[in-house]
Design a protein around this motif. Sequence first.
Motif, short mmCIF file in Angstrom:
data_model
loop_
_atom_site.label_atom_id
_atom_site.label_comp_id
_atom_site.label_asym_id
_atom_site.label_seq_id
_atom_site.Cartn_x
_atom_site.Cartn_y
_atom_site.Cartn_z
N GLN A 34 59.07 65.66 -18.27
CA GLN A 34 60.13 66.23 -17.58
C GLN A 34 60.72 65.06 -16.81
O GLN A 34 60.18 64.78 -16.06
CB GLN A 34 59.92 67.65 -17.10
N ILE A 35 62.15 64.93 -17.09
CA ILE A 35 62.70 63.90 -16.07
C ILE A 35 63.23 64.69 -14.88
O ILE A 35 63.41 64.46 -13.81
CB ILE A 35 63.82 63.20 -16.99
N GLU A 36 64.08 65.83 -15.33
CA GLU A 36 64.74 66.67 -14.35
C GLU A 36 65.33 67.93 -14.90
O GLU A 36 65.30 68.07 -16.17
CB GLU A 36 66.14 65.48 -13.91
N HIS A 55 69.72 55.72 -26.89
CA HIS A 55 70.05 54.56 -26.64
C HIS A 55 70.80 54.33 -24.92
O HIS A 55 71.21 55.63 -24.50
CB HIS A 55 70.95 53.70 -27.52
N ALA A 56 70.58 53.20 -24.38
CA ALA A 56 70.77 53.17 -23.06
C ALA A 56 72.37 53.35 -22.68
O ALA A 56 72.57 53.89 -21.61
CB ALA A 56 70.22 51.69 -22.39
N PRO A 64 75.34 60.78 -15.60
CA PRO A 64 76.18 61.02 -14.36
C PRO A 64 77.10 62.31 -14.77
O PRO A 64 77.80 62.79 -13.70
CB PRO A 64 76.79 59.77 -14.01
N ARG A 65 77.55 62.39 -16.05
CA ARG A 65 78.67 63.51 -16.51
C ARG A 65 77.88 64.90 -16.31
O ARG A 65 78.69 65.64 -16.08
CB ARG A 65 79.08 63.19 -17.90
N ARG A 73 72.34 59.21 -7.26
CA ARG A 73 70.81 58.67 -7.43
C ARG A 73 71.11 57.41 -8.27
O ARG A 73 71.98 57.03 -9.12
CB ARG A 73 69.90 59.72 -8.02
N GLU A 74 70.00 56.75 -8.57
CA GLU A 74 69.76 55.81 -9.55
C GLU A 74 69.56 56.51 -10.94
O GLU A 74 68.98 57.29 -11.01
CB GLU A 74 68.73 54.56 -9.49
N LEU A 75 69.97 55.59 -11.89
CA LEU A 75 69.79 56.36 -13.28
C LEU A 75 68.04 56.40 -13.65
O LEU A 75 67.63 55.00 -13.41
CB LEU A 75 70.56 55.30 -14.33
#
Length: 168
Positions: A34-36, A55-56, A64-65, A73-75
């Motif tokens: 789980q990232i977030e 993909h990146a 961010p959307r 925050r950073e990605l």
Amino acid sequence: MQRRVAILAVLAFALAACAGAEGGRAPYTLSATQIEADPHCRLRDSGPEAMWIGHAGKWAAVYPRVIRHAPERELPPIDFTRSGVLLVGMGQQPTAGYAVALASSEVEVAGSKAIVRVRWTPPPPGAVTAQVITSPCLLVELPRGAYGEILVEDVLGRRIAELKLSGA
């Protein structure tokens, strides 16, 4: 004795046919992370949804959307040569108190289908909640594998979303 051998032969044939129908691979598990999870994602759909981010470039556009505090925050770093990101949205909810989270880090892969289980949580009965429209979502890092479809289910096995992967 001949009857028993015939029954075993039929069972073996049936099992082989089932394995062939599922791509001939034995089921295996992957470990998801789980990232977030966010109770107020900026998703437009009113119902449950899933999206594969493979993909990146897509990750940099979607994160961010969707995540409301992303600009601060950073990605989160993802190695897209090894993994992708599954976005699971709960859809719009009428009050605060709804949440979605990864129920198990083990993702079962059977044939061409990966099954991701999530905990779909409404507010407790009788809870006092803010009267605000929310849209909970979850981001999960999922290793790439020999699957072309992702099924998102709740802990009771109810299908929440089904996602066919393409070039992602």
